[in-house]
Write a protein that holds these residues in place. Structure first.
Motif, PDB file in Angstrom:
ATOM      1  N   GLN A  18      26.506  46.694  28.492  1.00 41.02           N
ATOM      2  CA  GLN A  18      26.767  47.794  29.412  1.00 41.02           C
ATOM      3  C   GLN A  18      27.253  47.315  30.789  1.00 41.02           C
ATOM      4  O   GLN A  18      26.972  47.933  31.819  1.00 41.02           O
ATOM      5  CB  GLN A  18      25.476  48.627  29.615  1.00 41.02           C
ATOM      6  N   VAL A  19      27.963  46.190  30.826  1.00 41.57           N
ATOM      7  CA  VAL A  19      28.543  45.699  32.082  1.00 41.57           C
ATOM      8  C   VAL A  19      29.848  46.451  32.331  1.00 41.57           C
ATOM      9  O   VAL A  19      30.636  46.673  31.399  1.00 41.57           O
ATOM     10  CB  VAL A  19      28.795  44.176  32.023  1.00 41.57           C
ATOM     11  N   ASP A  20      30.093  46.831  33.586  1.00 40.62           N
ATOM     12  CA  ASP A  20      31.311  47.569  33.930  1.00 40.62           C
ATOM     13  C   ASP A  20      32.550  46.802  33.499  1.00 40.62           C
ATOM     14  O   ASP A  20      32.611  45.565  33.621  1.00 40.62           O
ATOM     15  CB  ASP A  20      31.381  47.824  35.441  1.00 40.62           C
ATOM     16  N   ASP A  21      33.562  47.550  33.035  1.00 41.46           N
ATOM     17  CA  ASP A  21      34.807  46.915  32.605  1.00 41.46           C
ATOM     18  C   ASP A  21      35.473  46.152  33.746  1.00 41.46           C
ATOM     19  O   ASP A  21      36.075  45.094  33.529  1.00 41.46           O
ATOM     20  CB  ASP A  21      35.771  47.992  32.066  1.00 41.46           C
ATOM     21  N   ALA A  22      35.399  46.668  34.967  1.00 40.33           N
ATOM     22  CA  ALA A  22      36.041  45.982  36.110  1.00 40.33           C
ATOM     23  C   ALA A  22      35.422  44.605  36.331  1.00 40.33           C
ATOM     24  O   ALA A  22      36.131  43.616  36.579  1.00 40.33           O
ATOM     25  CB  ALA A  22      35.911  46.836  37.374  1.00 40.33           C
ATOM     26  N   LEU A  23      34.079  44.530  36.205  1.00 42.78           N
ATOM     27  CA  LEU A  23      33.417  43.237  36.374  1.00 42.78           C
ATOM     28  C   LEU A  23      33.776  42.285  35.237  1.00 42.78           C
ATOM     29  O   LEU A  23      33.946  41.081  35.449  1.00 42.78           O
ATOM     30  CB  LEU A  23      31.903  43.426  36.451  1.00 42.78           C
ATOM     31  N   VAL A  24      33.864  42.803  34.017  1.00 43.13           N
ATOM     32  CA  VAL A  24      34.238  41.952  32.881  1.00 43.13           C
ATOM     33  C   VAL A  24      35.626  41.364  33.092  1.00 43.13           C
ATOM     34  O   VAL A  24      35.872  40.177  32.867  1.00 43.13           O
ATOM     35  CB  VAL A  24      34.176  42.772  31.568  1.00 43.13           C
ATOM     36  N   ILE A  25      36.563  42.217  33.525  1.00 51.04           N
ATOM     37  CA  ILE A  25      37.943  41.738  33.747  1.00 51.04           C
ATOM     38  C   ILE A  25      37.968  40.674  34.847  1.00 51.04           C
ATOM     39  O   ILE A  25      38.635  39.641  34.732  1.00 51.04           O
ATOM     40  CB  ILE A  25      38.847  42.933  34.110  1.00 51.04           C
ATOM     41  N   GLU A  26      37.204  40.903  35.919  1.00 51.41           N
ATOM     42  CA  GLU A  26      37.185  39.921  37.017  1.00 51.41           C
ATOM     43  C   GLU A  26      36.563  38.605  36.567  1.00 51.41           C
ATOM     44  O   GLU A  26      37.022  37.522  36.949  1.00 51.41           O
ATOM     45  CB  GLU A  26      36.406  40.485  38.208  1.00 51.41           C
ATOM     46  N   PHE A  27      35.491  38.678  35.729  1.00 51.86           N
ATOM     47  CA  PHE A  27      34.846  37.455  35.256  1.00 51.86           C
ATOM     48  C   PHE A  27      35.795  36.636  34.386  1.00 51.86           C
ATOM     49  O   PHE A  27      35.915  35.420  34.543  1.00 51.86           O
ATOM     50  CB  PHE A  27      33.581  37.822  34.476  1.00 51.86           C
ATOM     51  N   VAL A  28      36.508  37.307  33.476  1.00 53.15           N
ATOM     52  CA  VAL A  28      37.462  36.605  32.609  1.00 53.15           C
ATOM     53  C   VAL A  28      38.617  36.046  33.443  1.00 53.15           C
ATOM     54  O   VAL A  28      39.123  34.954  33.176  1.00 53.15           O
ATOM     55  CB  VAL A  28      37.977  37.554  31.509  1.00 53.15           C
ATOM     56  N   ALA A  29      39.025  36.777  34.486  1.00 54.72           N
ATOM     57  CA  ALA A  29      40.096  36.288  35.353  1.00 54.72           C
ATOM     58  C   ALA A  29      39.674  35.010  36.074  1.00 54.72           C
ATOM     59  O   ALA A  29      40.494  34.104  36.288  1.00 54.72           O
ATOM     60  CB  ALA A  29      40.487  37.361  36.374  1.00 54.72           C
ATOM     61  N   LEU A  30      38.399  34.903  36.431  1.00 54.01           N
ATOM     62  CA  LEU A  30      37.910  33.676  37.051  1.00 54.01           C
ATOM     63  C   LEU A  30      38.001  32.494  36.086  1.00 54.01           C
ATOM     64  O   LEU A  30      38.385  31.389  36.470  1.00 54.01           O
ATOM     65  CB  LEU A  30      36.468  33.866  37.527  1.00 54.01           C
ATOM     66  N   LEU A  31      37.622  32.738  34.820  1.00 50.93           N
ATOM     67  CA  LEU A  31      37.741  31.666  33.829  1.00 50.93           C
ATOM     68  C   LEU A  31      39.197  31.250  33.648  1.00 50.93           C
ATOM     69  O   LEU A  31      39.515  30.056  33.521  1.00 50.93           O
ATOM     70  CB  LEU A  31      37.153  32.133  32.494  1.00 50.93           C
ATOM     71  N   GLU A  32      40.108  32.223  33.683  1.00 47.10           N
ATOM     72  CA  GLU A  32      41.528  31.893  33.543  1.00 47.10           C
ATOM     73  C   GLU A  32      42.031  31.115  34.759  1.00 47.10           C
ATOM     74  O   GLU A  32      42.873  30.220  34.628  1.00 47.10           O
ATOM     75  CB  GLU A  32      42.330  33.173  33.353  1.00 47.10           C
ATOM     76  N   SER A  33      41.529  31.434  35.949  1.00 46.53           N
ATOM     77  CA  SER A  33      41.921  30.680  37.148  1.00 46.53           C
ATOM     78  C   SER A  33      41.483  29.231  37.039  1.00 46.53           C
ATOM     79  O   SER A  33      42.212  28.319  37.433  1.00 46.53           O
ATOM     80  CB  SER A  33      41.298  31.322  38.391  1.00 46.53           C
ATOM     81  N   CYS A  34      40.284  28.998  36.484  1.00 40.37           N
ATOM     82  CA  CYS A  34      39.804  27.623  36.310  1.00 40.37           C
ATOM     83  C   CYS A  34      40.713  26.858  35.350  1.00 40.37           C
ATOM     84  O   CYS A  34      41.003  25.673  35.569  1.00 40.37           O
ATOM     85  CB  CYS A  34      38.364  27.626  35.806  1.00 40.37           C
ATOM     86  N   GLU A  35      41.147  27.519  34.247  1.00 45.44           N
ATOM     87  CA  GLU A  35      42.048  26.857  33.305  1.00 45.44           C
ATOM     88  C   GLU A  35      43.424  26.638  33.925  1.00 45.44           C
ATOM     89  O   GLU A  35      44.053  25.586  33.754  1.00 45.44           O
ATOM     90  CB  GLU A  35      42.170  27.705  32.041  1.00 45.44           C
TER      91      GLU A  35
END
Length: 588
Positions: free
Chosen positions: A541-558
């Motif tokens: 039940q995590v907000d979609d906006a937070l999920v997108i931002e979290f995945v974007a952080l992982l992509e920035s690291c890559e």
């Protein structure tokens, strides 16, 4: 139709004139003075392509290298930059003064010539320098200079030392740090705050240079005679151009670390003249004003007032004593409060220094506070000057009477006898009423029973906390979660420490994000695909906006592994990671 034709002709002529005016063709030498056993480098540079280049005859020199031709062609912000250079290396044939004659070239049908360059050849030097050596080029084109405002000041007269770093247009500076700072052991010193370093254009030994002011310091010599100003020493990373080019035609640079020093400077400090030195002179040097002011002159006995002895102006305000205030005996005087409102700029100290006296009259009457004299040495007129304050007359109304006695010899100050009123002082008591303190025995006292019962009451608490600790150790899943959560905070703090170093920063941040997922989702790093992370977070039940931002952080690291990012981007990613983790913590 004719009007359009005339406008087209005018536009074409102005464009040709503008392009012609922009042509630049000049000769540059590595140095203008060299030993007969050294080498000279001569560069003929142009900013547009040309034909039929004709070098001078190099009279007085032998060509030992060249011509080497290099071309630089680049586009920056949509603007084309072109440079073409013919380089020669020359060996002198004899001592004397020689002229590198004019070279010429044809550009767009026009002939352009360089200006002649004068070069002096001296006797052989002990260590000949190669004109193409990067270390030598850096040494010849980088200079640290200490500019002293006055070489023979008076004692306690302000002088300024300005440290300037001169950099030739042939090189550039990428970094610098301070190795050794001057101590100024024989001076009172004050560094002037440099809010930011500003690059300016100037000249050094007649040559065009860029320079930056690194430090400004105000000094007040505290001794006479010859005093030494220690040098400022810097370590500087210098980028020196080479003859090599990259695949785009840009010139390649080699970095040389150079240590430069401003050199020792000696000043001759003159003593202040003895002739005409006033009595009571305390060492003030500058241009001052002197005042003695009372907060009020009408009051009653036992009321207080303030008298300020104030010196204002420009000079060594912190380095001399103010005149002492003397008052009649009927006034009670307290120790003065010293205050300074002084700022320091390139001209020295300026502002105000004040001694504030608190006075309390004991009797009614008139109390004259004698005038004070303040003397200082004026550098502009090379003479001593004395300022005398106005006498302050206090009129004390209500209060006990004092008996008037003989005036002073000059009939300017009248003294009064201080009479004992019986309330100013109290005598030390000779008889005491001290009573012995009866202390009860420790055994059986309240403190005894408290010390006996407290350990017994603490036993259940120890048993309770022991069981809680044992259960915490046996909770394997909880321990793993706590360890991963702790690692997430640790690596995020490590990421903050590595701001400015892209590789280390993004490795630490990626570890922090993975350990956070381990703590909250109980999954291993090998199972952390982006799709699964998104699915698990949405199931929680995590907000979609937070999920997108979290995945974007992982992509920035890559993404950072293959493309370098700026410090601004790293700071933004760090703040974003802190915000996202804090927000997800509230929902998981």
């Amino acid at each position: 139709m004719k009007l359009k034709l005339m406008l087209w002709v005018l536009f074409t002529l102005s464009a040709v004139t503008f392009s012609t005016a922009q042509v630049k063709f000049e000769a540059k030498v590595s140095k203008k003075k060299l030993g007969v056993n050294e080498r000279l480098r001569v560069d003929f540079e142009m900013n547009q392509d040309g034909d039929n280049f004709t070098p001078p005859d190099f009279s007085g020199f032998t060509v030992v290298g060249g011509p080497n031709q290099s071309i630089s062609n680049s586009w920056i912000n949509g603007k084309r930059s072109y440079a073409k250079t013919f380089s020669y290396f020359l060996a002198p044939t004899q001592r004397g003064k020689f002229t590198i004659a004019q070279a010429q070239i044809q550009i767009d049908g026009e002939t352009y010539k360089t200006l002649p360059v004068r070069v002096e050849v001296t006797a052989a030097v002990d260590k000949p320098k190669d004109g193409n050596n990067s270390d030598y080029i850096a040494s010849e084109n980088l200079h640290l200079v200490a500019e002293v405002s006055k070489a023979n000041p008076y004692l306690n007269e302000a002088i300024t030392v300005v440290y300037k770093l001169y950099v030739s247009p042939r090189i550039s500076v990428s970094n610098w740090n301070e190795l050794d700072s001057p101590k100024y052991s024989d001076f009172w010193s004050q560094a002037i705050d440099m809010k930011q370093l500003k690059v300016e254009n100037g000249t050094y030994e007649g040559e065009p240079y860029r320079y930056v002011v690194l430090r400004k310091t105000v000094l007040y010599p505290q001794k006479t005679g010859k005093l030494n100003i220690e040098p400022l020493t810097l370590s500087i990373a210098v980028d020196v151009p080479t003859n090599r080019r990259d695949i785009f035609g840009g010139r390649l640079y080699s970095t040389v670390n150079k240590t430069v020093a401003a050199g020792n400077r000696t000043i001759n400090v003159k003593p202040l003249p003895e002739n005409g030195k006033p009595e009571g002179f305390t060492g003030a040097v500058g241009d001052f004003d002197f005042k003695v002011k009372a907060s009020r002159t009408e009051l009653d006995a036992s009321e207080s007032l303030e008298v300020k002895v104030e010196v204002s102006g420009e000079g060594n305000l912190k380095l001399f004593d103010l005149p002492n205030l003397t008052v009649p005996s009927g006034l009670e005087q307290y120790e003065p409060e010293h205050s300074e409102r002084v700022r320091t700029n390139l001209g020295g100290m300026e502002g105000t220094v004040t001694d504030t006296y608190t006075l309390v009259p004991q009797f009614k009457g008139k109390y004259p506070i004698p005038a004070l004299r303040f003397s200082y040495f004026d550098v502009s007129s090379n003479s001593y000057k004395t300022i005398t304050s106005q006498e302050v007359l206090l009129n004390v109304g209500k209060g006990p009477d004092g008996q008037r006695i003989v005036t002073s010899s000059d009939d300017t100050v009248q003294k009064q006898v201080v009479t004992q009123s019986g309330r100013q002082f109290k005598f030390i008591k000779l008889k005491t009423t001290l009573k012995e303190i009866n202390s009860e025995p420790f055994f059986g006292s309240a403190l005894y029973w408290t010390a006996l019962i407290t350990p017994l009451l603490a036993i259940p608490l120890f048993l309770f906390f022991g069981k809680k600790q044992e259960a915490r150790k046996n909770d394997v899943v909880g321990s793993r979660v706590r360890r991963a959560d702790k690692l997430a905070r640790k690596y995020l703090s490590e990421a903050k420490k590595n701001l400015g170093e892209p590789k280390s920063f993004y490795i630490a941040m990626e570890r922090a994000l993975h350990n956070y997922l381990k703590a909250k989702l109980q999954i291993q790093t090998s199972d952390m695909s982006k799709d699964r992370i998104q699915r698990l977070l949405r199931e929680r039940q995590v907000d979609d906006a937070l999920v997108i931002e979290f995945v974007a952080l992982l992509e920035s690291c890559e993404f950072a592994r293959y493309t370098p990012l700026s410090s601004t981007a790293m700071q933004q990613d760090y703040e974003k990671a802190s915000r996202v983790i804090a927000a997800m913590d509230k929902q998981l």
